[in-house]
Design a protein around this motif. Sequence first.
Motif, PDB file in Angstrom:
ATOM      1  N   SER A  65      -9.277  -1.440  -3.948  1.00  0.00           N
ATOM      2  CA  SER A  65      -9.553  -2.810  -4.034  1.00  0.00           C
ATOM      3  C   SER A  65      -8.755  -2.736  -3.372  1.00  0.00           C
ATOM      4  O   SER A  65      -9.512  -4.579  -2.946  1.00  0.00           O
ATOM      5  N   LEU A  66      -7.839  -2.324  -2.794  1.00  0.00           N
ATOM      6  CA  LEU A  66      -7.587  -2.418  -1.068  1.00  0.00           C
ATOM      7  C   LEU A  66      -8.329  -1.795  -0.343  1.00  0.00           C
ATOM      8  O   LEU A  66      -7.711  -1.910   0.794  1.00  0.00           O
ATOM      9  N   GLY A  67      -9.082  -1.341  -0.403  1.00  0.00           N
ATOM     10  CA  GLY A  67     -10.045  -0.212   0.387  1.00  0.00           C
ATOM     11  C   GLY A  67      -9.241   0.875   1.436  1.00  0.00           C
ATOM     12  O   GLY A  67      -9.412   1.381   2.209  1.00  0.00           O
ATOM     13  N   ASP A  68      -7.813   1.397  -0.145  1.00  0.00           N
ATOM     14  CA  ASP A  68      -7.279   2.697   0.579  1.00  0.00           C
ATOM     15  C   ASP A  68      -7.735   3.397  -0.680  1.00  0.00           C
ATOM     16  O   ASP A  68      -8.740   3.313  -1.038  1.00  0.00           O
ATOM     17  N   SER A  69      -6.613   4.671  -0.544  1.00  0.00           N
ATOM     18  CA  SER A  69      -7.140   6.053  -1.558  1.00  0.00           C
ATOM     19  C   SER A  69      -5.153   6.484  -1.342  1.00  0.00           C
ATOM     20  O   SER A  69      -4.935   6.211  -0.865  1.00  0.00           O
ATOM     21  N   PRO A  70      -5.536   6.868  -2.254  1.00  0.00           N
ATOM     22  CA  PRO A  70      -4.300   7.640  -2.392  1.00  0.00           C
ATOM     23  C   PRO A  70      -3.822   9.391  -1.628  1.00  0.00           C
ATOM     24  O   PRO A  70      -4.942   9.259  -0.781  1.00  0.00           O
ATOM     25  N   SER A  71      -2.569   8.924  -1.001  1.00  0.00           N
ATOM     26  CA  SER A  71      -2.119  10.279  -0.477  1.00  0.00           C
ATOM     27  C   SER A  71      -2.738  11.109  -0.386  1.00  0.00           C
ATOM     28  O   SER A  71      -2.065  12.067  -1.628  1.00  0.00           O
ATOM     29  N   THR A  72      -3.193  12.177   0.434  1.00  0.00           N
ATOM     30  CA  THR A  72      -3.801  13.144  -0.096  1.00  0.00           C
ATOM     31  C   THR A  72      -2.273  14.454   0.430  1.00  0.00           C
ATOM     32  O   THR A  72      -2.306  15.524   0.046  1.00  0.00           O
TER      33      THR A  72
ATOM     34  N   LEU B  39      -0.451  -7.041 -11.640  1.00  0.00           N
ATOM     35  CA  LEU B  39       0.495  -6.017 -12.041  1.00  0.00           C
ATOM     36  C   LEU B  39       0.444  -6.071 -13.119  1.00  0.00           C
ATOM     37  O   LEU B  39       1.612  -5.504 -14.443  1.00  0.00           O
ATOM     38  N   THR B  40       0.105  -6.275 -14.011  1.00  0.00           N
ATOM     39  CA  THR B  40       0.122  -6.613 -15.115  1.00  0.00           C
ATOM     40  C   THR B  40      -0.163  -5.161 -16.322  1.00  0.00           C
ATOM     41  O   THR B  40       0.525  -4.479 -16.808  1.00  0.00           O
ATOM     42  N   GLY B  41      -0.553  -4.246 -14.458  1.00  0.00           N
ATOM     43  CA  GLY B  41      -1.329  -3.310 -15.218  1.00  0.00           C
ATOM     44  C   GLY B  41      -0.156  -3.054 -15.053  1.00  0.00           C
ATOM     45  O   GLY B  41       0.776  -1.309 -15.791  1.00  0.00           O
ATOM     46  N   PHE B  42       1.134  -2.606 -14.104  1.00  0.00           N
ATOM     47  CA  PHE B  42       2.105  -2.090 -14.018  1.00  0.00           C
ATOM     48  C   PHE B  42       3.056  -2.538 -14.281  1.00  0.00           C
ATOM     49  O   PHE B  42       4.148  -1.776 -14.271  1.00  0.00           O
ATOM     50  N   ARG B  43       3.045  -4.329 -14.755  1.00  0.00           N
ATOM     51  CA  ARG B  43       4.362  -4.078 -15.995  1.00  0.00           C
ATOM     52  C   ARG B  43       3.791  -3.581 -17.546  1.00  0.00           C
ATOM     53  O   ARG B  43       4.918  -2.742 -18.257  1.00  0.00           O
TER      54      ARG B  43
ATOM     55  N   VAL C 130       0.762  -1.338   0.032  1.00  0.00           N
ATOM     56  CA  VAL C 130       0.055   0.007   0.018  1.00  0.00           C
ATOM     57  C   VAL C 130       1.269   1.456   0.088  1.00  0.00           C
ATOM     58  O   VAL C 130       0.610   2.042  -0.578  1.00  0.00           O
ATOM     59  N   THR C 131       2.215   1.431   0.670  1.00  0.00           N
ATOM     60  CA  THR C 131       3.220   2.175   0.730  1.00  0.00           C
ATOM     61  C   THR C 131       3.668   2.772  -0.829  1.00  0.00           C
ATOM     62  O   THR C 131       3.581   3.599  -1.187  1.00  0.00           O
ATOM     63  N   ALA C 132       3.871   1.356  -1.504  1.00  0.00           N
ATOM     64  CA  ALA C 132       4.615   1.823  -2.484  1.00  0.00           C
ATOM     65  C   ALA C 132       3.479   2.596  -3.675  1.00  0.00           C
ATOM     66  O   ALA C 132       3.917   2.932  -4.098  1.00  0.00           O
ATOM     67  N   LEU C 133       2.212   1.552  -3.579  1.00  0.00           N
ATOM     68  CA  LEU C 133       1.115   1.962  -4.433  1.00  0.00           C
ATOM     69  C   LEU C 133       1.060   4.050  -4.256  1.00  0.00           C
ATOM     70  O   LEU C 133       1.269   4.323  -5.332  1.00  0.00           O
ATOM     71  N   LYS C 134       1.370   4.062  -2.585  1.00  0.00           N
ATOM     72  CA  LYS C 134       0.977   5.605  -2.494  1.00  0.00           C
ATOM     73  C   LYS C 134       2.127   6.422  -2.735  1.00  0.00           C
ATOM     74  O   LYS C 134       1.804   7.047  -4.069  1.00  0.00           O
ATOM     75  N   ASN C 135       3.257   5.749  -3.231  1.00  0.00           N
ATOM     76  CA  ASN C 135       4.720   6.286  -3.302  1.00  0.00           C
ATOM     77  C   ASN C 135       4.957   6.795  -4.827  1.00  0.00           C
ATOM     78  O   ASN C 135       5.001   7.744  -5.362  1.00  0.00           O
ATOM     79  N   THR C 136       4.091   5.784  -5.429  1.00  0.00           N
ATOM     80  CA  THR C 136       4.155   5.004  -6.896  1.00  0.00           C
ATOM     81  C   THR C 136       2.800   6.674  -7.451  1.00  0.00           C
ATOM     82  O   THR C 136       2.944   7.454  -8.064  1.00  0.00           O
ATOM     83  N   HIS C 137       1.813   6.272  -6.387  1.00  0.00           N
ATOM     84  CA  HIS C 137       0.797   7.374  -7.167  1.00  0.00           C
ATOM     85  C   HIS C 137       1.524   9.186  -6.573  1.00  0.00           C
ATOM     86  O   HIS C 137       1.013   9.398  -7.775  1.00  0.00           O
TER      87      HIS C 137
ATOM     88  N   THR D 159      -4.508   5.855 -12.589  1.00  0.00           N
ATOM     89  CA  THR D 159      -5.372   5.617 -12.906  1.00  0.00           C
ATOM     90  C   THR D 159      -5.572   4.122 -12.542  1.00  0.00           C
ATOM     91  O   THR D 159      -5.624   3.415 -11.782  1.00  0.00           O
ATOM     92  N   ARG D 160      -4.531   3.353 -13.295  1.00  0.00           N
ATOM     93  CA  ARG D 160      -4.361   1.891 -12.334  1.00  0.00           C
ATOM     94  C   ARG D 160      -3.743   2.011 -11.125  1.00  0.00           C
ATOM     95  O   ARG D 160      -4.228   0.821 -10.278  1.00  0.00           O
ATOM     96  N   LEU D 161      -3.121   2.721 -10.691  1.00  0.00           N
ATOM     97  CA  LEU D 161      -2.638   2.563  -9.625  1.00  0.00           C
ATOM     98  C   LEU D 161      -3.807   2.925  -8.447  1.00  0.00           C
ATOM     99  O   LEU D 161      -4.033   2.033  -7.340  1.00  0.00           O
ATOM    100  N   GLU D 162      -4.494   4.213  -8.575  1.00  0.00           N
ATOM    101  CA  GLU D 162      -5.942   4.219  -7.784  1.00  0.00           C
ATOM    102  C   GLU D 162      -6.875   3.213  -7.534  1.00  0.00           C
ATOM    103  O   GLU D 162      -7.408   2.190  -6.820  1.00  0.00           O
ATOM    104  N   GLU D 163      -6.639   2.918  -8.494  1.00  0.00           N
ATOM    105  CA  GLU D 163      -8.112   2.051  -8.716  1.00  0.00           C
ATOM    106  C   GLU D 163      -6.965  -0.003  -8.207  1.00  0.00           C
ATOM    107  O   GLU D 163      -8.036  -0.739  -7.552  1.00  0.00           O
ATOM    108  N   ALA D 164      -5.702  -0.024  -8.080  1.00  0.00           N
ATOM    109  CA  ALA D 164      -5.570  -0.871  -6.985  1.00  0.00           C
ATOM    110  C   ALA D 164      -5.629  -0.940  -5.759  1.00  0.00           C
ATOM    111  O   ALA D 164      -5.892  -0.966  -4.791  1.00  0.00           O
ATOM    112  N   LEU D 165      -5.344   0.665  -5.242  1.00  0.00           N
ATOM    113  CA  LEU D 165      -5.499   1.417  -4.343  1.00  0.00           C
ATOM    114  C   LEU D 165      -7.398   1.004  -3.783  1.00  0.00           C
ATOM    115  O   LEU D 165      -7.271   0.634  -2.807  1.00  0.00           O
TER     116      LEU D 165
END
Length: 169
Positions: free
Chosen positions: A64-71, A129-133, A10-17, A56-62
Amino acid sequence: MALDTREIYVTALKNTHALEMQALQIMERQVERLTRYPEMEEALRRHIEETHGQRTRLEEALQSLGDSPSTIKEGILGFVGNMMALGHTPAQDEILKNTYANHAFENFEIAAYESLLTIGEAAGQGGSLTGFRQSLQEEEAMARRVRELIGPTTKRYIDLTVAGEKADR
Ligand SMILES: [Fe+2]
């Protein structure tokens, strides 16, 4: 304090976002300013479109884990961010500094996606991960394009400068 692999992911998704949001800012600012370098402008425009999809891919992944991008606007770029800031200082060779910074930035993103894929695998998150590839391939293609443009951009900069024409951007 131990984190589990899901939290690391989740942290990695937020950082990449946050990184992609910075990417959009940086590229949009450059595109608005460019007038004499149509190839770089075109490469940036195409990559801005791709970057919206990456975001959008990163937001969807977050989601799906019940999380959202860091504000919080995280400045995760460190020294690359300092290089990017160089391009914001009006300079006669602005285009050259931006080209170097864009090359560094795309390679920074390649590292971020390689790392995200490894973390996602460790966290058992195969689905996203397919989307992130695909995002990684887009970053690699943009890094190659920027690399290819270094020579032609520099030559045009020299020609315009020697002719006494506007060459900065
Ligand atoms: Fe990128």
